[in-house]
Design a protein around this motif. Structure first.
Motif, PDB file in Angstrom:
ATOM      1  N   GLU A 146      -5.188  -8.152 -33.519  1.00  0.00           N
ATOM      2  CA  GLU A 146      -3.866  -8.735 -33.289  1.00  0.00           C
ATOM      3  C   GLU A 146      -3.764 -10.111 -33.935  1.00  0.00           C
ATOM      4  OE1 GLU A 146      -2.213  -7.759 -29.139  1.00  0.00           O
ATOM      5  OE2 GLU A 146      -4.388  -7.746 -28.896  1.00  0.00           O
ATOM      6  N   THR A 147      -2.889 -10.226 -34.912  1.00  0.00           N
ATOM      7  CA  THR A 147      -2.581 -11.505 -35.546  1.00  0.00           C
ATOM      8  C   THR A 147      -1.068 -11.569 -35.697  1.00  0.00           C
ATOM      9  OG1 THR A 147      -4.665 -11.429 -36.777  1.00  0.00           O
ATOM     10  CG2 THR A 147      -2.998 -13.000 -37.530  1.00  0.00           C
ATOM     11  N   TYR A 148      -0.438 -12.275 -34.791  1.00  0.00           N
ATOM     12  CA  TYR A 148       1.022 -12.278 -34.747  1.00  0.00           C
ATOM     13  C   TYR A 148       1.576 -13.576 -35.323  1.00  0.00           C
ATOM     14  CZ  TYR A 148       0.329  -8.381 -31.546  1.00  0.00           C
ATOM     15  OH  TYR A 148      -0.051  -7.194 -30.986  1.00  0.00           O
ATOM     16  N   GLY A 149       2.605 -13.442 -36.138  1.00  0.00           N
ATOM     17  CA  GLY A 149       3.276 -14.600 -36.700  1.00  0.00           C
ATOM     18  C   GLY A 149       4.426 -15.050 -35.818  1.00  0.00           C
ATOM     19  N   ILE A 150       4.635 -16.348 -35.770  1.00  0.00           N
ATOM     20  CA  ILE A 150       5.680 -16.891 -34.915  1.00  0.00           C
ATOM     21  C   ILE A 150       7.062 -16.447 -35.383  1.00  0.00           C
ATOM     22  CG2 ILE A 150       5.878 -19.060 -36.205  1.00  0.00           C
ATOM     23  CD1 ILE A 150       6.339 -20.461 -33.541  1.00  0.00           C
ATOM     24  N   ALA A 151       7.243 -16.331 -36.692  1.00  0.00           N
ATOM     25  CA  ALA A 151       8.542 -15.903 -37.217  1.00  0.00           C
ATOM     26  C   ALA A 151       8.840 -14.467 -36.804  1.00  0.00           C
ATOM     27  CB  ALA A 151       8.563 -16.046 -38.739  1.00  0.00           C
ATOM     28  N   GLN A 152       7.843 -13.587 -36.915  1.00  0.00           N
ATOM     29  CA  GLN A 152       8.051 -12.194 -36.532  1.00  0.00           C
ATOM     30  C   GLN A 152       8.306 -12.060 -35.033  1.00  0.00           C
ATOM     31  OE1 GLN A 152       5.542 -13.244 -38.543  1.00  0.00           O
ATOM     32  NE2 GLN A 152       6.498 -12.488 -40.431  1.00  0.00           N
ATOM     33  N   TYR A 153       7.615 -12.882 -34.246  1.00  0.00           N
ATOM     34  CA  TYR A 153       7.778 -12.843 -32.797  1.00  0.00           C
ATOM     35  C   TYR A 153       9.210 -13.172 -32.395  1.00  0.00           C
ATOM     36  CZ  TYR A 153       7.295 -14.265 -27.905  1.00  0.00           C
ATOM     37  OH  TYR A 153       7.471 -14.408 -26.547  1.00  0.00           O
ATOM     38  N   PHE A 154       9.726 -14.280 -32.933  1.00  0.00           N
ATOM     39  CA  PHE A 154      11.080 -14.699 -32.550  1.00  0.00           C
ATOM     40  C   PHE A 154      12.150 -13.813 -33.176  1.00  0.00           C
ATOM     41  CE2 PHE A 154       8.954 -18.470 -31.017  1.00  0.00           C
ATOM     42  CZ  PHE A 154       9.710 -18.803 -29.898  1.00  0.00           C
ATOM     43  N   ASN A 155      11.886 -13.273 -34.347  1.00  0.00           N
ATOM     44  CA  ASN A 155      12.827 -12.290 -34.907  1.00  0.00           C
ATOM     45  C   ASN A 155      12.921 -11.071 -34.008  1.00  0.00           C
ATOM     46  OD1 ASN A 155      13.492 -13.803 -37.153  1.00  0.00           O
ATOM     47  ND2 ASN A 155      11.909 -12.893 -38.450  1.00  0.00           N
ATOM     48  N   PHE A 156      11.766 -10.621 -33.512  1.00  0.00           N
ATOM     49  CA  PHE A 156      11.728  -9.479 -32.605  1.00  0.00           C
ATOM     50  C   PHE A 156      12.480  -9.797 -31.311  1.00  0.00           C
ATOM     51  CE2 PHE A 156       9.260  -6.992 -29.359  1.00  0.00           C
ATOM     52  CZ  PHE A 156       9.719  -5.752 -29.734  1.00  0.00           C
ATOM     53  N   MET A 157      12.261 -10.997 -30.772  1.00  0.00           N
ATOM     54  CA  MET A 157      12.920 -11.390 -29.527  1.00  0.00           C
ATOM     55  C   MET A 157      14.433 -11.454 -29.695  1.00  0.00           C
ATOM     56  SD  MET A 157      12.753 -15.009 -27.477  1.00  0.00           S
ATOM     57  CE  MET A 157      11.000 -14.925 -27.161  1.00  0.00           C
ATOM     58  N   PHE A 158      14.896 -12.182 -30.704  1.00  0.00           N
ATOM     59  CA  PHE A 158      16.327 -12.394 -30.856  1.00  0.00           C
ATOM     60  C   PHE A 158      17.061 -11.133 -31.296  1.00  0.00           C
ATOM     61  CE2 PHE A 158      15.096 -17.006 -31.498  1.00  0.00           C
ATOM     62  CZ  PHE A 158      15.555 -17.390 -30.247  1.00  0.00           C
ATOM     63  N   SER A 159      16.357 -10.222 -31.961  1.00  0.00           N
ATOM     64  CA  SER A 159      17.004  -8.958 -32.333  1.00  0.00           C
ATOM     65  C   SER A 159      17.312  -8.112 -31.111  1.00  0.00           C
ATOM     66  CB  SER A 159      16.112  -8.170 -33.301  1.00  0.00           C
ATOM     67  OG  SER A 159      14.923  -7.735 -32.653  1.00  0.00           O
ATOM     68  N   LEU A 160      16.639  -8.373 -29.989  1.00  0.00           N
ATOM     69  CA  LEU A 160      16.936  -7.686 -28.733  1.00  0.00           C
ATOM     70  C   LEU A 160      17.899  -8.484 -27.869  1.00  0.00           C
ATOM     71  CD1 LEU A 160      13.378  -6.431 -27.722  1.00  0.00           C
ATOM     72  CD2 LEU A 160      15.269  -5.014 -28.509  1.00  0.00           C
ATOM     73  N   VAL A 161      17.644  -9.774 -27.743  1.00  0.00           N
ATOM     74  CA  VAL A 161      18.373 -10.597 -26.764  1.00  0.00           C
ATOM     75  C   VAL A 161      19.824 -10.821 -27.182  1.00  0.00           C
ATOM     76  CG1 VAL A 161      18.480 -12.878 -25.698  1.00  0.00           C
ATOM     77  CG2 VAL A 161      16.287 -11.710 -25.927  1.00  0.00           C
ATOM     78  N   LEU A 162      20.051 -11.233 -28.411  1.00  0.00           N
ATOM     79  CA  LEU A 162      21.407 -11.596 -28.820  1.00  0.00           C
ATOM     80  C   LEU A 162      22.367 -10.407 -28.863  1.00  0.00           C
ATOM     81  CD1 LEU A 162      20.757 -14.336 -31.525  1.00  0.00           C
ATOM     82  CD2 LEU A 162      21.324 -14.600 -29.111  1.00  0.00           C
ATOM     83  N   PRO A 163      21.980  -9.240 -29.432  1.00  0.00           N
ATOM     84  CA  PRO A 163      22.916  -8.115 -29.390  1.00  0.00           C
ATOM     85  C   PRO A 163      23.275  -7.682 -27.979  1.00  0.00           C
ATOM     86  CG  PRO A 163      21.212  -7.705 -31.029  1.00  0.00           C
ATOM     87  CD  PRO A 163      20.798  -8.911 -30.261  1.00  0.00           C
ATOM     88  N   LEU A 164      22.292  -7.666 -27.065  1.00  0.00           N
ATOM     89  CA  LEU A 164      22.593  -7.272 -25.689  1.00  0.00           C
ATOM     90  C   LEU A 164      23.479  -8.305 -24.997  1.00  0.00           C
ATOM     91  CD1 LEU A 164      19.231  -5.748 -24.428  1.00  0.00           C
ATOM     92  CD2 LEU A 164      21.419  -4.590 -24.678  1.00  0.00           C
ATOM     93  N   ALA A 165      23.242  -9.580 -25.281  1.00  0.00           N
ATOM     94  CA  ALA A 165      24.086 -10.618 -24.694  1.00  0.00           C
ATOM     95  C   ALA A 165      25.540 -10.457 -25.135  1.00  0.00           C
ATOM     96  CB  ALA A 165      23.559 -11.998 -25.084  1.00  0.00           C
TER      97      ALA A 165
END
Length: 261
Positions: A146-165
């Motif tokens: 597991e090597t996660y990038g901060i950009a990919q993490y927040f892209n993943f988060m906001f792609s879920l949170v903002l559309p649902l909001a």
């Protein structure tokens, strides 16, 4: 009305629209500046899920840290701007509304912010942890490092949170369009199958490719639609009652005039 006056009317509407857009952009930019000041404490709060999962985020480019702060600031700015956008939309179309429609539509504006926050809370506290746990479990089951990038993490988060909001604004939008007599519960029920298909498609697109995630996101969206139909029926019944009362007053007035004559 002459052609010249009609053209002036169109020009006036375009000028008014441009003014409203400029107001929205100013508020969005101010919210962006304020969001930059809030980005660090919000970031510290958001990465708690990372610590709980036992992995560390990495930066793969010099711009990842700045990009993360900008994403957070834009989310804050959007949350601040959404009710203001709703107000500017109301201000733009209010001259074409009747007085009771104008006052009723204005009362919806504060709830835009409330529903947006509820949507963000639902997406972040329910959908996002579920999706994150699922993707991590798949990665670990495959024996991958597991090597996660901060950009990919927040892209993943906001792609879920903002559309649902934003989708949580559906009941308010339906009420507003019903108030304008563009929609009604009968029409919403007729288009239910198409609406269900669209909502299921949205849920599948914004969630990880597994049945549980799709199901847990689809059900709230369908409930939101049915709740929107209920609210539309409530507004529609009040409209019918008001129309009946107005017609009764008109008939009574005509009878008085005929009796007087």
């Amino acid at each position: 009305m002459s052609l010249e006056s009609q053209e002036m009317s169109v020009v006036d509407h375009l000028t008014e629209l441009r003014k409203r857009i400029i107001y929205v952009l100013i508020i969005f930019l101010l919210g962006l500046v304020g969001g930059l000041f809030c980005a660090k404490p919000i970031y510290d709060y958001l990465i708690q899920a990372d610590l709980a999962q036992g992995f560390v985020l990495h930066a793969f480019s010099f711009w990842d840290g700045i990009g993360m702060y900008m994403k957070i600031a834009m989310a804050v700015s959007l949350a601040v701007s959404v009710p203001f956008i709703a107000y500017q939309l109301w201000a733009f179309i209010s001259p074409g509304l009747r007085s009771e429609e104008r006052s009723a539509a204005l009362r919806y504006v504060p709830y835009v912010f409330v529903l947006f926050l509820l949507g963000m809370a639902f997406a972040y506290y329910i959908v996002f942890p579920m999706a994150l746990s699922f993707t991590i479990s798949i990665t670990r089951s495959m024996g991958l490092e597991e090597t996660y990038g901060i950009a990919q993490y927040f892209n993943f988060m906001f792609s879920l949170v903002l559309p649902l909001a934003l989708l949580f604004e559906l009941p308010l939008l339906v009420m507003f369009l019903t108030k304008l007599r563009i929609l009604n519960p009968l029409r919403l029920r007729k288009m239910r199958r198409y609406a269900y298909f669209a909502l299921v498609f949205i849920a599948v697109v914004i969630t990880p490719p597994d049945l549980i995630s799709d199901f847990l996101v689809t059900i709230p969206l369908l409930v939101l639609y049915e709740f929107s139909v209920f609210l539309s029926a409530f507004v529609y019944r009040k409209q019918l009652a008001a129309d009946a009362a107005l017609e009764a007053r008109y008939v009574k007035q005509e009878e008085k005039e005929e009796t007087g004559n």
